[in-house]
Write a protein that holds these residues in place. Structure first.
Motif, mmCIF file in Angstrom:
data_model
loop_
_atom_site.group_PDB
_atom_site.id
_atom_site.type_symbol
_atom_site.label_atom_id
_atom_site.label_comp_id
_atom_site.label_asym_id
_atom_site.label_seq_id
_atom_site.Cartn_x
_atom_site.Cartn_y
_atom_site.Cartn_z
ATOM 1 N N LYS A 223 -35.875 33.052 -10.556
ATOM 2 C CA LYS A 223 -36.072 34.225 -9.724
ATOM 3 C C LYS A 223 -36.871 35.262 -10.506
ATOM 4 N N GLN A 259 -27.732 39.171 -5.189
ATOM 5 C CA GLN A 259 -26.866 38.720 -4.108
ATOM 6 C C GLN A 259 -26.947 37.215 -3.870
ATOM 7 N N ASP A 260 -28.118 36.637 -4.093
ATOM 8 C CA ASP A 260 -28.249 35.188 -3.913
ATOM 9 C C ASP A 260 -28.540 34.479 -5.235
ATOM 10 N N ASN A 262 -26.644 33.366 -9.246
ATOM 11 C CA ASN A 262 -25.353 33.100 -9.873
ATOM 12 C C ASN A 262 -25.468 33.272 -11.385
ATOM 13 N N THR A 265 -28.407 31.338 -13.047
ATOM 14 C CA THR A 265 -29.748 31.439 -12.482
ATOM 15 C C THR A 265 -30.756 31.832 -13.557
#
Length: 295
Positions: A223, A259-260, A262, A265
């Motif tokens: 991300k 929010q999306d 973990n 990530t």
């Protein structure tokens, strides 16, 4: 009001004997420190906290560990909420906030004082290793009192080598932890407002170069990191662990992106990919420097 005064009077009467029993010669492990307050604190200032320090954990855990409970002068009480029992866990810890009346804040402060936080009890040192210390901080009468108790746990081994007086002093502190963890029982069922999510306005990110997990977790796409450039200031001199603080719009972007995500990530920042532990900052915390000083 009369019932509250009577309840507080009864509570104090019950606790004072325990305080007297806990007082004595200060031991090296008691860790008592008083500091004069420079001026009257604002309503949102910290008045009571219980947290952990030290122990056999990673530097990343030391830097991002959350207090057990934080009580503020404006009545906010912030604690860790229920955590999801899955792996990997969410990127953000679950923090909850309740609000109590000012007189209830005063009652919790009086309880902490009665349990010996501002005293000089000899807490001894249990014959166990690699355990954290429990640190109690209370602000009262313009002074900050700090007390640390090593290996403050309910375990037979934690009592090894302690005198009866030391065990009693430590039992008083364990009772305080219990009381602060169950406000409805301590203050009354209607004293605290319902729990609400705590929404931070600033977030610290402690990062290290990303390494793929060694288990069978499915691969995750990286991300894009929306906060300050990583890794930031080193947490430990000479180490790869760094810390940055996101505030304002960047903090909002980090919270939204998390929010999306973990706990495992990967995040991309600049030319690198990073593993990040997010730590929402509490009302009395300004940034990474605060986290380093409290670990």
């Amino acid at each position: 009001m009369k019932n509250r005064v009577a309840r507080l009077t009864t509570l104090t009467a019950l606790l004072v004997p325990g305080l007297a029993a806990a007082c004595g010669q200060a031991g090296k492990e008691a860790g008592v420190a008083d500091a004069p307050a420079s001026e009257a604190p604002p309503d949102s200032s910290l008045v009571l906290r219980v947290d952990h320090t030290g122990g056999f954990v990673t530097p990343q855990t030391l830097a991002t560990r959350l207090p057990l409970v934080s009580v503020y002068a404006d009545g906010r009480v912030i604690t860790a909420g229920p955590q999801t029992a899955v792996y990997p866990g969410p990127a953000l810890p679950n923090l909850v906030q309740r609000t109590i009346a000012r007189e209830d804040v005063d009652e919790l402060v009086e309880l902490a004082l009665a349990k010996g936080v501002a005293g000089t009890a000899d807490l001894g040192r249990p014959g166990v290793t690699d355990m954290p210390s429990t640190r109690f901080t209370v602000v009262s009468g313009g002074r900050q009192h700090v007390l640390e108790a090593y290996a403050l746990v309910r375990d037979e081994m934690a009592g090894a080598g302690l005198t009866d007086a030391q065990e009693q002093a430590r039992a008083e502190l364990l009772e305080l932890v219990d009381a602060l963890s169950d406000l409805p029982s301590t203050l009354g069922p209607e004293a605290a407002a319902p729990e609400q999510p705590y929404v931070a306005t600033s977030v610290a990110a402690v990062s290290a170069p990303w390494v793929a997990p060694g288990d069978a977790l499915p691969a995750q796409p990286a991300k894009e990191w929306p906060g300050p450039a990583l890794p930031g200031e080193p947490v430990v001199a000479g180490d790869t662990l760094g810390c940055v603080t996101a505030t304002g719009d960047q903090a909002a972007a980090v919270l939204a992106a998390a929010q999306d995500a973990n706990a495992t990530t990967p995040w991309s920042s600049g030319a690198g990919t990073w593993s990040i532990t997010l730590r929402p900052l509490l009302p009395d915390e300004a940034g990474c420097t605060d986290l380093m000083s409290k670990s």
